[in-house]
Design a protein around this motif. Structure first.
Motif, PDB file in Angstrom:
ATOM      1  N   ARG A 119       0.823  -1.276  -0.253  1.00  0.00           N
ATOM      2  CA  ARG A 119      -0.008  -0.128   0.165  1.00  0.00           C
ATOM      3  C   ARG A 119       1.064   1.388  -0.483  1.00  0.00           C
ATOM      4  NH1 ARG A 119      -2.977   1.446   3.633  1.00  0.00           N
ATOM      5  NH2 ARG A 119      -4.646   2.094   2.585  1.00  0.00           N
ATOM      6  N   GLU A 120       2.325   1.175  -0.632  1.00  0.00           N
ATOM      7  CA  GLU A 120       2.992   2.330  -0.668  1.00  0.00           C
ATOM      8  C   GLU A 120       1.899   3.172  -1.657  1.00  0.00           C
ATOM      9  OE1 GLU A 120       6.801   0.457   0.202  1.00  0.00           O
ATOM     10  OE2 GLU A 120       6.257   1.170  -1.655  1.00  0.00           O
ATOM     11  N   PRO A 121       2.342   4.440  -1.272  1.00  0.00           N
ATOM     12  CA  PRO A 121       1.672   5.795  -2.599  1.00  0.00           C
ATOM     13  C   PRO A 121       2.669   5.418  -4.301  1.00  0.00           C
ATOM     14  CG  PRO A 121       2.974   7.038  -1.515  1.00  0.00           C
ATOM     15  CD  PRO A 121       2.821   5.470  -0.398  1.00  0.00           C
ATOM     16  N   PHE A 122       2.181   5.893  -4.992  1.00  0.00           N
ATOM     17  CA  PHE A 122       2.590   5.342  -6.449  1.00  0.00           C
ATOM     18  C   PHE A 122       2.196   6.071  -7.391  1.00  0.00           C
ATOM     19  CE2 PHE A 122      -0.967   2.999  -7.641  1.00  0.00           C
ATOM     20  CZ  PHE A 122      -1.450   2.756  -8.834  1.00  0.00           C
ATOM     21  N   SER A 123       3.457   6.238  -8.363  1.00  0.00           N
ATOM     22  CA  SER A 123       2.682   7.044  -9.841  1.00  0.00           C
ATOM     23  C   SER A 123       2.610   5.723 -10.986  1.00  0.00           C
ATOM     24  CB  SER A 123       4.244   7.959  -9.869  1.00  0.00           C
ATOM     25  OG  SER A 123       4.837   7.322 -10.503  1.00  0.00           O
ATOM     26  N   ILE A 124       2.181   6.735 -11.721  1.00  0.00           N
ATOM     27  CA  ILE A 124       1.754   5.912 -13.052  1.00  0.00           C
ATOM     28  C   ILE A 124       1.478   7.177 -14.051  1.00  0.00           C
ATOM     29  CG2 ILE A 124      -1.087   5.392 -12.726  1.00  0.00           C
ATOM     30  CD1 ILE A 124      -0.976   3.271 -14.206  1.00  0.00           C
ATOM     31  N   LEU A 125       1.987   7.094 -15.111  1.00  0.00           N
ATOM     32  CA  LEU A 125       1.666   7.286 -16.585  1.00  0.00           C
ATOM     33  C   LEU A 125       0.768   6.997 -17.681  1.00  0.00           C
ATOM     34  CD1 LEU A 125       2.934  10.202 -17.866  1.00  0.00           C
ATOM     35  CD2 LEU A 125       4.750   7.797 -19.290  1.00  0.00           C
ATOM     36  N   LEU A 126       0.069   7.935 -18.166  1.00  0.00           N
ATOM     37  CA  LEU A 126      -0.950   7.696 -18.914  1.00  0.00           C
ATOM     38  C   LEU A 126      -1.161   8.732 -20.583  1.00  0.00           C
ATOM     39  CD1 LEU A 126      -4.143   8.631 -16.335  1.00  0.00           C
ATOM     40  CD2 LEU A 126      -2.593   7.035 -16.346  1.00  0.00           C
ATOM     41  N   LEU A 127      -1.087   8.058 -20.867  1.00  0.00           N
ATOM     42  CA  LEU A 127      -0.142   8.131 -22.402  1.00  0.00           C
ATOM     43  C   LEU A 127      -1.571   7.882 -23.191  1.00  0.00           C
ATOM     44  CD1 LEU A 127       3.425   7.063 -22.496  1.00  0.00           C
ATOM     45  CD2 LEU A 127       2.642   9.273 -22.181  1.00  0.00           C
ATOM     46  N   GLY A 128      -2.297   9.116 -23.600  1.00  0.00           N
ATOM     47  CA  GLY A 128      -3.797   8.741 -24.837  1.00  0.00           C
ATOM     48  C   GLY A 128      -2.353   8.591 -26.510  1.00  0.00           C
ATOM     49  N   ILE A 129      -2.969   8.094 -27.146  1.00  0.00           N
ATOM     50  CA  ILE A 129      -1.894   7.610 -29.072  1.00  0.00           C
ATOM     51  C   ILE A 129      -2.583   7.971 -29.777  1.00  0.00           C
ATOM     52  CG2 ILE A 129       0.300   5.942 -29.613  1.00  0.00           C
ATOM     53  CD1 ILE A 129       0.981   6.812 -27.050  1.00  0.00           C
ATOM     54  N   ASP A 130      -2.698   9.059 -30.034  1.00  0.00           N
ATOM     55  CA  ASP A 130      -2.779   9.018 -31.654  1.00  0.00           C
ATOM     56  C   ASP A 130      -2.886   8.600 -32.894  1.00  0.00           C
ATOM     57  OD1 ASP A 130      -0.880   9.092 -32.459  1.00  0.00           O
ATOM     58  OD2 ASP A 130      -0.488  11.603 -32.614  1.00  0.00           O
ATOM     59  N   THR A 131      -3.742   7.268 -32.359  1.00  0.00           N
ATOM     60  CA  THR A 131      -3.370   6.393 -33.453  1.00  0.00           C
ATOM     61  C   THR A 131      -4.537   5.268 -33.142  1.00  0.00           C
ATOM     62  OG1 THR A 131      -1.820   4.671 -32.543  1.00  0.00           O
ATOM     63  CG2 THR A 131      -1.063   6.415 -34.358  1.00  0.00           C
ATOM     64  N   GLY A 132      -5.077   4.530 -34.245  1.00  0.00           N
ATOM     65  CA  GLY A 132      -6.085   3.363 -33.367  1.00  0.00           C
ATOM     66  C   GLY A 132      -7.405   4.144 -33.866  1.00  0.00           C
ATOM     67  N   ALA A 133      -7.788   4.976 -34.835  1.00  0.00           N
ATOM     68  CA  ALA A 133      -9.152   5.432 -34.875  1.00  0.00           C
ATOM     69  C   ALA A 133      -8.437   6.840 -36.356  1.00  0.00           C
ATOM     70  CB  ALA A 133     -10.267   6.206 -34.255  1.00  0.00           C
ATOM     71  N   LEU A 134      -9.934   6.792 -37.086  1.00  0.00           N
ATOM     72  CA  LEU A 134      -9.603   7.870 -38.053  1.00  0.00           C
ATOM     73  C   LEU A 134      -8.550   7.879 -38.864  1.00  0.00           C
ATOM     74  CD1 LEU A 134      -9.638  11.147 -36.136  1.00  0.00           C
ATOM     75  CD2 LEU A 134     -11.532   9.958 -36.774  1.00  0.00           C
ATOM     76  N   GLY A 135      -8.589   6.285 -39.412  1.00  0.00           N
ATOM     77  CA  GLY A 135      -7.033   5.957 -40.215  1.00  0.00           C
ATOM     78  C   GLY A 135      -5.699   5.915 -40.474  1.00  0.00           C
ATOM     79  N   ARG A 136      -5.248   6.512 -38.150  1.00  0.00           N
ATOM     80  CA  ARG A 136      -4.253   5.959 -38.327  1.00  0.00           C
ATOM     81  C   ARG A 136      -3.377   5.254 -38.221  1.00  0.00           C
ATOM     82  NH1 ARG A 136      -4.472  11.984 -34.716  1.00  0.00           N
ATOM     83  NH2 ARG A 136      -5.256  13.111 -37.088  1.00  0.00           N
ATOM     84  N   THR A 137      -2.702   4.149 -38.695  1.00  0.00           N
ATOM     85  CA  THR A 137      -2.058   2.944 -37.888  1.00  0.00           C
ATOM     86  C   THR A 137      -0.287   2.946 -37.741  1.00  0.00           C
ATOM     87  OG1 THR A 137      -1.832   2.597 -40.543  1.00  0.00           O
ATOM     88  CG2 THR A 137      -3.964   1.645 -39.344  1.00  0.00           C
ATOM     89  N   GLU A 138      -0.130   4.371 -37.538  1.00  0.00           N
ATOM     90  CA  GLU A 138       1.914   4.412 -37.466  1.00  0.00           C
ATOM     91  C   GLU A 138       1.824   4.631 -36.295  1.00  0.00           C
ATOM     92  OE1 GLU A 138      -0.472   8.675 -37.394  1.00  0.00           O
ATOM     93  OE2 GLU A 138      -0.008   6.704 -38.297  1.00  0.00           O
ATOM     94  N   THR A 139       2.958   4.171 -35.608  1.00  0.00           N
ATOM     95  CA  THR A 139       3.342   4.757 -34.651  1.00  0.00           C
ATOM     96  C   THR A 139       3.180   5.221 -33.587  1.00  0.00           C
ATOM     97  OG1 THR A 139       5.843   2.954 -35.000  1.00  0.00           O
ATOM     98  CG2 THR A 139       5.959   4.804 -33.000  1.00  0.00           C
ATOM     99  N   GLY A 140       2.622   7.214 -33.866  1.00  0.00           N
ATOM    100  CA  GLY A 140       2.260   7.283 -33.342  1.00  0.00           C
ATOM    101  C   GLY A 140       3.136   8.856 -32.248  1.00  0.00           C
ATOM    102  N   ARG A 141       2.304   9.677 -31.751  1.00  0.00           N
ATOM    103  CA  ARG A 141       2.964  10.214 -30.477  1.00  0.00           C
ATOM    104  C   ARG A 141       1.692  10.144 -29.687  1.00  0.00           C
ATOM    105  NH1 ARG A 141       4.898  15.446 -34.521  1.00  0.00           N
ATOM    106  NH2 ARG A 141       6.061  14.568 -35.478  1.00  0.00           N
TER     107      ARG A 141
END
Length: 365
Positions: free
Chosen positions: A60-82
């Motif tokens: 039960r130690e406090p922790f951090s987590i980085l959330l990354l929303g990647i700009d692929t997967g929809a709207l025809g984008r299939t590249e690695t993305g940012r």
């Protein structure tokens, strides 16, 4: 269904379940959960440089987590993305608090190769999740313990899976033929994705967009916590497993679901924001010393780490040709107006600036 029959499962995903362990009702869901965990599990080849011993979620130690929303997967984008959206979340079960800090994607950031400064969201294109975690850790001076990614299609599916979310939209807009009217409305996956992505019609630009993204995170979390029944969670699992990755283990997720739950009732929202500058003809967000230090100390307090009285700057970058402290910060210790004026007099346009910007700026909504 009785309480002792419930199975606690944590499914963390970047714009929603990444902050909370989902409660799955019924033994029948176990196979589905195991399949989802296997599909989203992806370890990273890095260790935080800010801890001597890895954080223990079991204890039960406090922790951090980085959330990354990647700009692929929809709207025809299939590249690695940012990483189009970035948030660092800290969770402290003892204080029963969580903190979400939105990070502007255009923040001028050290890419950790000894020569390159670029936009923060370019770290994902340079070196994937590992470099993104390292770059954010260096910038915020706190350990980044875990990560979750989700792509655009995952966010859309997740909103649909929880039955939509209600918002009070302040701006009537149309994004890529998707109209979102002003007022109190219920967003489905299609309109919810537009609501979280729109920035050019917002007077606050990317800052306004990040505020709406944090709102979407909280709305989905609340819907998840209020849901009941195996069928609803099966929809969520399908949305997550197709579009998300995380290094959290099954045991981590179980422990988060059991022991960290109260921390998600009290979520503090923060925004790391600098000022806009043209660097060799490309737009960046340049952070002020005080602004960054304040955010750093907020996160350190949540993680129960010692705070700092001044910003730590890498000695090799302490002085630079462009007049900015550490190549990437401006001195806002004189106050906002004076700091702004100081920065405006030091706009970076010199070829001698210690910055490389290999990407041609593209328009991303």
């Amino acid at each position: 269904m009785r309480l002792y029959q419930k199975i606690i499962v944590g499914i963390l995903s970047v714009l929603a379940i990444c902050i909370v362990g989902i409660t799955i009702y019924g033994i029948r869901a176990l196979d589905d959960v195991n399949s989802a965990i296997n599909n989203i599990s992806q370890t990273v080849n890095r260790k935080t440089k800010k801890r001597d011993v890895a954080v223990s979620i079991e204890d039960r130690e406090p922790f951090s987590i980085l959330l990354l929303g990647i700009d692929t997967g929809a709207l025809g984008r299939t590249e690695t993305g940012r990483s189009d959206s970035m948030m660092l979340v800290t969770v402290n079960p003892k204080k029963k608090q969580s903190t979400i800090v939105s990070l502007d994607r255009d923040i001028l950031t050290d890419m950790l190769d000894g020569s390159t400064f670029d936009k923060l969201n370019h770290a994902y294109a340079y070196g994937g999740v590992e470099l993104s975690m390292d770059a954010v850790e260096k910038l915020l001076d706190v350990p980044v313990d875990h990560y979750v990614t989700i792509n655009m299609q995952g966010m859309r599916d997740l909103i649909d899976a929880v039955g939509g979310i209600e918002v009070d939209n302040k701006i009537d807009f149309t994004l890529e033929k998707v109209h979102v009217p002003k007022g109190k409305i219920t967003l489905n996956g299609k309109t919810g994705l537009a609501y979280a992505r729109m920035r050019y019609d917002d007077p606050e630009g990317d800052i306004g967009r990040q505020r709406r993204q944090r709102e979407v995170v909280e709305k989905i979390v609340k819907k998840v916590l209020s849901m009941d029944g195996v069928s609803n969670y099966q929809k969520i699992l399908k949305a997550v497993e197709k579009n998300s990755k995380t290094d959290l283990t099954w045991d981590d997720m179980l422990d988060i679901g059991k022991n960290y739950y109260p921390a998600f009732d009290n979520i503090q929202q923060e925004q790391l924001e600098g000022i806009g500058e043209q660097v060799n003809g490309i737009y960046y967000q340049v952070l002020g010393i005080n602004e960054l230090l304040t955010i750093q100390n907020t996160l350190k307090e949540q993680l129960e780490l010692p705070t700092s009285s001044e910003l730590a700057i890498d000695p090799q970058f302490e002085y630079s040709m462009n007049g900015f402290i550490g190549n990437q910060f401006y001195d806002d210790r004189l106050g906002n107006e004076q700091g702004q004026a100081l920065s405006e007099n030091q706009i970076i346009d010199s070829e001698e600036a210690y910055i490389e910007a290999p990407y041609t700026e593209e328009i991303y909504q």
